[in-house]
Design an enzyme around this catalytic site. Structure first.
Site, PDB file in Angstrom:
ATOM      1  CD  GLU A  55      -3.339  -6.300   4.280  1.00 36.49           C
ATOM      2  OE1 GLU A  55      -3.434  -6.998   3.246  1.00 36.49           O
ATOM      3  OE2 GLU A  55      -2.553  -5.340   4.370  1.00 36.49           O
ATOM      4  CD  GLU A 107      -2.906  -1.139   2.322  1.00 37.17           C
ATOM      5  OE1 GLU A 107      -2.378  -1.403   3.426  1.00 37.17           O
ATOM      6  OE2 GLU A 107      -4.119  -0.909   2.182  1.00 37.17           O
TER       7      GLU A 107
END
Ligand code: NAD
Length: 699
Positions: free
Chosen positions: A125, A105
């Site tokens: 995640e 990210e």
């Protein structure tokens, strides 16, 4: 500070340096923002490169901050990314080795990205019951296209950088470096080449849509929903990516944020995060330092080529470790090796194993009938009949032939490892390695620490477990160790439930609805009801005063041992696993119930689940207090990896914590008042009572 700032000519380089994987903890995030400020303020700097020291660009969140407020402390990752986007000079991510989760990210927030080949790229995640919470679900579809991005977000699986670079039209990487060695220079070259470019490109400004729109997302939901029962995160990942295609960027980010927060609070994510940390914690033994020198294990001997011996051998062959198997007779060796071949050949047929790999593995296997051939092995694992006399003979032989320093392990499930160690002159080298059946499949390994087992043997056993890809938990010596000692109490309650009015199918259904891979009676049929029967016979004197249902004994007296005899609590058709209720068994249970003067009642599913699970929990509290298990989370690992406890509940101990130990104890008091249950059984373990009094939890 765990991020360093350095100026090379007219370029600033910010290097993340937070071993082992440059996790984006508070001090790393702070380091990045301070570096950016410095670079923006320095008129001699024309562009910035962000990279990682050591073996990663960044592995994402710092697990040491897991669940603590520090993880969100400003500058949080979202703020760091916003700062990069707003930077007035180009910021280039130089990616190598690993860019996962928050690491990816962060890179997606940079203006440009260059990657070395071989880097593992992922948004994992979902494996912790979450989704990427710093824009990953919004930015990845913009650079990769919606379909590949959905795949990565929902699966959490890593893909190599060079594969992603081949996707048509991808904008994830502006450039691929020739190699990891040239990455630093190539990143600086890229930074120079874009130094004057304005406006700076931002991923957030790229378009994002799918030509099939709603229909595409419906397809994905149908597929994902069927695959992941009981876990909310994968479908929520789809929702977030869909938002990227339908909303303005900042509105999509807000959707992602809301979903992230709701998942963070879900019991499923708590369970998955608990397991992630517990698995890591399980490999650490409190009084064995992590730098304890290990014994080298390059070859292994296995005694007994039966059910367990063959499966155990396959684990080592799969890991490239040579195995020598010993049996009493050539036929037994041939039979054992034949079964191993059969297992491998089935894998080859299914395309799960390449023919040459299969041959390589079998080439590591040799057999013998003579103990004198075993002496040079670094470790020996005994898997002969469960009989102390047989174990004595074997261990005396092993003591005679094995070289000094060899580790002598027993796969016994019920015998006293200290007694076995005492058959040798080297009890410090003896350890229990309790594999679960089928040993080549089941992940769990209980490493049983004898009173005299040395620390380096324990450390080596844990390292060997890792090498053969088992999840190891340390257990002290007691009857049944951690897992089977607890399951005995669970099975006792299951029997008493039959006495009170349940059928095996009712109990199994309730437990399977709760999430167990199999209810207690189907599990008994799979493992063999005769095993428990033999144990009860051996312990008849001890069990004389214990209240338990005799139905399991009656069942075995009929020869209904389970799947292996085609009949147990249920009937089985040859080659099929479907459990078919049997009228005779139901009648047998009813007759026994009548003989005990019990009028059957309807037991609720909730009561079935609570009685069985709290039976596990109370015994576990004894196990903890006695020091048989080092920590509550180890018990959760045993039940998840060895007994099919539902992953999304995090194991019996976390489940009890979530229900609330006060409530667990209240339920136990209630059960104690049932005249057909056992008041003694439901006496809370002292540890449980203490935790309730102190308002504490197991974990
Ligand atoms: P098994 O009967 O399938 O195999 C035992 C093998 O040992 C046989 O092939 C036998 O010929 C051989 N053997 C017996 N005495 C021997 C000797 N003196 N020297 C050499 N070989 C000898 O039994 P199993 O199910 O593989 O169990 C083996 C051990 O593993 C037992 O201690 C058992 O408690 C334990 N265990 C079994 C399971 C399970 O589910 N079956 C699970 C965990 C642990």
């Amino acid at each position: 500070m765990t991020a360093h700032y350095k100026v090379h000519g007219d370029l600033a380089v910010i290097t993340l340096d937070n071993p082992p994987v440059n996790g984006l903890g508070y001090s790393t995030r702070l380091g990045i923002t301070q570096g950016l400020e410095q670079a923006m303020a320095d008129s001699a700097v024309v562009a910035v490169v962000i990279t990682g020291a050591g073996g990663a660009f960044s592995g994402g969140a710092d697990i040491r901050e897991f669940g603590s407020p520090k993880a969100m402390q400003e500058p949080n990752l979202g703020s760091v990314i916003r700062m990069i986007e707003n930077a007035t000079k180009p910021v280039v991510a130089a990616i190598h080795s690993v860019a996962m989760g928050g690491g990816l990210e962060l890179a997606l927030g940079c203006h440009y990205r260059i990657a070395a080949p071989g880097a593992s790229i992922a948004l994992p995640e979902v494996k912790l019951g979450l989704l990427p919470g710093a824009g990953g679900t919004q930015r990845l579809p913009r650079v990769l296209g919606v379909e590949p991005a959905v795949n990565m977000v929902v699966s959490g699986e890593a893909i190599k950088s060079e594969m992603l670079a081949m996707l048509p039209g991808q904008k994830l990487f502006d450039k691929m470096a020739k190699s990891a060695d040239t990455l630093a220079q190539e990143a600086m070259d890229l930074a120079h080449s874009v130094a004057a470019t304005r406006p700076l490109p931002l991923v957030r400004n790229l378009p994002c849509s799918h030509p099939m729109g709603d229909a595409f997302f419906q397809f994905v939901r149908n597929g994902v929903g069927a695959m992941v029962k009981n876990l909310p995160a994968p479908l929520k990942c789809v929702d977030a990516v869909e938002a990227a295609t339908k909303k303005k960027f900042d509105d999509g980010l807000a959707v992602e944020r809301d979903i992230f927060i709701s998942l963070m609070m879900s019991s499923e994510s708590r369970a998955l995060r608990h397991l992630f940390l517990s698995e890591r914690a399980a490999s650490k033994i409190p009084d064995v330092p992590s730098d304890t020198p290990l014994r080298e294990i390059k070859s292994v001997a296995i005694i007994g080529a039966g059910t367990m011996g063959g499966g155990i051998a396959m684990n080592f062959l799969n890991a490239g470790i040579a195995v020598k198997m010993l049996e009493m007779k050539q036929e037994a060796l041939d039979k054992g090796v034949g079964i191993m071949r059969g297992n491998y050949e089935a894998q080859v047929k299914k395309g799960k194993l390449k023919q040459d790999k299969y041959e390589q593995r079998m080439a590591l296997l040799s057999t013998t009938l003579s103990y004198d051939d075993l002496g040079s092995a670094d470790m020996v694992i005994e898997a002969v009949f469960e009989d102390i006399g047989v174990k004595e003979k074997v261990f005396k032989e092993l003591d005679r032939v094995m070289k000094p320093g060899a580790i002598l392990a027993s796969n016994t499930s019920t015998l006293d490892v200290n007694k076995i160690a005492a058959f040798t002159q080297r009890p410090q080298d003896v350890v229990g390695l309790h594999f679960f059946s089928p040993a080549n499949v089941m992940k769990l390994l209980e490493v049983v620490r004898g009173a005299k087992t040395s620390k380096d043997v324990m450390a080596t056993a844990m390292a060997v477990a890792k090498k053969i890809r088992k999840t190891a938990v340390v257990s002290g010596v007691c009857d049944g160790f951690i897992g089977n000692r607890m399951i005995e109490q669970y099975a006792r309650q299951a029997g008493l439930l039959l006495d009170e009015g349940c059928t095996p199918a009712q109990v199994d259904k309730a437990m399977e609805k709760f999430g167990m891979a199999m209810g207690p009676f189907r599990m008994g049929d799979l493992a063999g009801n005769d095993i428990g029967w033999a144990i009860r016979k051996r312990r008849a004197v001890e069990l004389a005063d214990v209240k338990y249902s005799r139905t399991a004994d009656l069942l075995c007296e009929k020869g209904r041992f389970g799947q292996k005899t085609g009949a147990g609590w249920y009937d089985y058709q040859a080659g099929k696993r479907e459990a078919i209720p049997n009228a005779e068994v139901i009648k047998m249970i009813e007759d026994y119930r009548a003989s005990q003067g019990i009028t059957p009642r309807k037991v609720s599913e909730e009561e079935i689940v609570q009685r069985l699970v709290f039976a596990l929990v109370n015994e576990a509290a004894h196990i903890l207090e006695e020091g048989i298990a080092n920590k509550a989370s180890d018990i959760d690992i045993v039940y998840i990896f060895g007994y099919g406890f539902p992953i999304y509940r995090g194991g019996p101990m976390l489940y009890a914590d979530e229900v609330g130990l006060f409530n667990v104890m209240q339920a136990m008091h209630r059960f104690a008042q049932n005249p057909f249950d056992d008041a003694n059984f439901w006496k809370p373990a002292p540890l449980l009572a203490r935790l309730v009094a102190e308002g504490k939890t197991f974990n």
